[in-house]
Design a protein around this motif. Structure first.
Motif, PDB file in Angstrom:
ATOM      1  N   ARG A  60      34.637  -6.112  -6.939  1.00 23.95           N
ATOM      2  CA  ARG A  60      35.279  -5.517  -5.778  1.00 23.95           C
ATOM      3  C   ARG A  60      34.446  -5.672  -4.498  1.00 23.95           C
ATOM      4  N   VAL A  61      33.258  -6.254  -4.604  1.00 20.35           N
ATOM      5  CA  VAL A  61      32.394  -6.427  -3.432  1.00 20.35           C
ATOM      6  C   VAL A  61      31.844  -7.837  -3.420  1.00 20.35           C
ATOM      7  N   GLN A  62      31.344  -8.245  -2.254  1.00 20.88           N
ATOM      8  CA  GLN A  62      30.687  -9.528  -2.122  1.00 20.88           C
ATOM      9  C   GLN A  62      29.513  -9.405  -1.158  1.00 20.88           C
ATOM     10  N   LYS A  63      28.688 -10.424  -1.101  1.00 23.87           N
ATOM     11  CA  LYS A  63      27.503 -10.401  -0.246  1.00 23.87           C
ATOM     12  C   LYS A  63      27.887 -10.116   1.208  1.00 23.87           C
ATOM     13  N   GLY A  64      27.156  -9.174   1.814  1.00 27.03           N
ATOM     14  CA  GLY A  64      27.414  -8.816   3.202  1.00 27.03           C
ATOM     15  C   GLY A  64      28.278  -7.585   3.375  1.00 27.03           C
ATOM     16  N   ASP A  65      28.971  -7.164   2.308  1.00 30.13           N
ATOM     17  CA  ASP A  65      29.811  -5.969   2.400  1.00 30.13           C
ATOM     18  C   ASP A  65      28.949  -4.718   2.541  1.00 30.13           C
ATOM     19  N   ARG A 214      26.461 -15.487  17.206  1.00 30.48           N
ATOM     20  CA  ARG A 214      26.271 -14.087  16.841  1.00 30.48           C
ATOM     21  C   ARG A 214      25.724 -13.983  15.419  1.00 30.48           C
ATOM     22  N   GLU A 215      24.805 -13.057  15.245  1.00 28.76           N
ATOM     23  CA  GLU A 215      24.216 -12.813  13.934  1.00 28.76           C
ATOM     24  C   GLU A 215      24.275 -11.312  13.645  1.00 28.76           C
ATOM     25  N   PRO A 216      24.876 -10.915  12.549  1.00 21.47           N
ATOM     26  CA  PRO A 216      24.950  -9.477  12.235  1.00 21.47           C
ATOM     27  C   PRO A 216      23.539  -8.887  12.087  1.00 21.47           C
ATOM     28  N   MET A 217      23.338  -7.692  12.639  1.00 17.60           N
ATOM     29  CA  MET A 217      22.062  -7.009  12.485  1.00 17.60           C
ATOM     30  C   MET A 217      21.908  -6.549  11.041  1.00 17.60           C
ATOM     31  N   SER A 218      20.748  -6.798  10.472  1.00 17.53           N
ATOM     32  CA  SER A 218      20.481  -6.359   9.109  1.00 17.53           C
ATOM     33  C   SER A 218      20.361  -4.840   9.067  1.00 17.53           C
ATOM     34  N   LYS A 219      20.410  -4.286   7.877  1.00 18.41           N
ATOM     35  CA  LYS A 219      20.266  -2.845   7.710  1.00 18.41           C
ATOM     36  C   LYS A 219      18.910  -2.390   8.246  1.00 18.41           C
ATOM     37  N   VAL A 220      17.868  -3.189   7.996  1.00 17.21           N
ATOM     38  CA  VAL A 220      16.534  -2.847   8.490  1.00 17.21           C
ATOM     39  C   VAL A 220      16.518  -2.811  10.011  1.00 17.21           C
ATOM     40  N   ARG A 221      17.130  -3.818  10.633  1.00 14.78           N
ATOM     41  CA  ARG A 221      17.134  -3.881  12.094  1.00 14.78           C
ATOM     42  C   ARG A 221      17.946  -2.742  12.700  1.00 14.78           C
TER      43      ARG A 221
END
Length: 441
Positions: A60-65, A214-221
């Protein structure tokens, strides 16, 4: 029989995470406790093990979700005997169902009459942070997303005056209410309310002037952004000084092999940990936090020092506990181990919590002095820059001496400039003459 595997509880204050890697595929035979995905939380990547066994039917999930606690990750078909359902699943399922029902009720009650503006004004001036309203209080017209924002900011939604039709409460209403509280009491703002422009203000159309990417900000960032916004509400002052570490560097090289045999590296940061812990005992105000809601200083009776670690994924700050109770060899070994865990993204949230002071060393990269940002809710941070051999006039002649630049940023609400100078001079003298540690200890 098909079973659902849901994201379990990950720790205190962790509600969501980003899927960094999916470790299974449909058709795989999954064993209990086998990792199914890697999840990036605020400052760590953790493996999520399965609590059930069977054949993977659907992912039900994939990388980046982005996933939340209780969300279904995958479904399984049991092979052979039916595996027991995890004990935690009924609670998570009931909680999810209750939240859905609550959201449905809230949406169905949008045109609820609002209290008068006079009553709303009275509610907006509580003596203390008001606890969530009891069940008997009539529901207010606000969407679930607005209610969630209010919870994140520590605000009772029942006290926020609504500016929309029928007194409907918007995101801006919540933020304006929080800003009013801050101006009245000096209470620190949560990240969502700190941004001067607000998160909804659109950027210029950069594409108008050329190509962009555009690059999504990581959780850390994203977490770093929140922490820096919170920290920037502190009135910073930075005091600079330098220590003559010529003798210390000779000793460091002399004892480096002994420390390596114990599993660590005798770095300047490891030595600074011990020096700072002793300084915090001598100057306890630097080991506090300020509680503006009660107008109190919180003096900690322990010395847990965070060390900033530069990684490919962002800045992480593992915390070394009870620094005052460990020798330099032990500190060096622990610092080495935590640094490796930080760079491999294996730090747990607990290993980055509870710090009372922070050290950040940029000497390996260069530079002279800098202004480190205080790691809220701490009140001070020590920055270390690159040591440089400098001619120093001593005993009637110039001599080559290794000088280490130091930068101490401190919260001026709590610490006066004179005290900051005394603290930093104490650190300088301890680095220049390690015997001082023995005398003070």
């Amino acid at each position: 029989m098909a079973h659902e595997f849901k994201l379990p509880e990950l720790g205190e204050n962790i509600e969501t995470g980003d899927v960094a890697k999916v470790l299974v595929s449909p058709g795989d035979v999954l064993k209990k406790d086998q990792p199914v995905l890697e999840l990036e939380t605020d400052k760590a990547v953790v493996e999520i093990p399965s609590t059930v066994s069977g054949k993977v039917k659907e992912l039900r999930v994939q990388k980046g979700d982005q996933v939340t606690i209780g969300q279904v990750i995958l479904t399984l078909e049991e092979e052979g005997e039916e595996a027991p359902t995890p004990k935690a699943e009924p609670k998570a399922e009931e909680k999810s169902k209750a939240l859905e029902e609550e959201a449905a009720v809230e949406e169905s009650k949008q045109p609820v009459p609002e209290v008068s503006s006079m009553e709303a004004s009275t509610q907006a001036r509580p003596e203390r942070e008001v606890a969530p309203a009891p069940e008997a209080v009539a529901p207010v017209p606000a969407t679930p997303s607005v209610r969630r924002l209010a919870r994140e900011l520590g605000v009772d939604i029942h006290q926020v005056p609504g500016s929309g039709p029928g007194g409907r409460i918007s995101v801006d209403d919540v933020k304006h209410y929080v800003r009013d509280l801050v101006s009245q009491r000096g209470t620190p703002l949560a990240p969502e309310a700190i941004s001067p422009a607000g998160p909804s203000l659109p950027l210029p159309p950069f594409e108008k002037w050329g190509a962009v990417e555009r690059e999504p900000m990581s959780k850390v960032r994203r977490k770093t952004t929140e922490q820096m916004l919170q920290a920037w509400t502190i009135p910073h002052v930075t005091q600079h000084d330098q220590a003559d570490i010529t003798r210390l560097e000779q000793d460091r090289k002399r004892f480096a092999k002994r420390v390596e045999q114990a599993g660590g590296k005798l770095t300047l940061t490891a030595i600074a940990l011990k020096v700072v812990a002793a300084a915090l005992r001598t100057f306890p105000r630097f080991n506090t936090s300020v509680d503006l809601s009660t107008q109190e200083l919180v003096y900690k009776q322990y010395y847990h020092i965070g060390v900033a670690v530069d990684t490919a994924h962002g800045l992480l700050v593992p915390v070394i506990r009870e620094v005052d109770q460990k020798n330099i060899t032990q500190l060096a070994a622990e610092l080495t181990a935590l640094g490796e865990k930080a760079r491999s993204r294996k730090l747990s949230p607990e290993e980055m919590a509870g710090g009372t002071f922070t050290i950040t060393n940029l000497g390996g990269l260069g530079g002279t002095h800098f202004t480190p940002i205080i790691n809220w809710p701490e009140v001070a941070i020590l920055g270390i820059s690159r040591a440089k051999m400098t001619p120093l006039y001593m005993e009637g002649e110039f001599q080559p001496r290794l000088l280490l630049p130091l930068s101490l940023s401190y919260d001026h609400r709590v610490i006066d400039g004179a005290d900051a100078v005394r603290f930093l001079r104490w650190v300088v003298e301890a680095l220049e003459d390690p015997l001082l540690l023995s005398l003070e200890g």
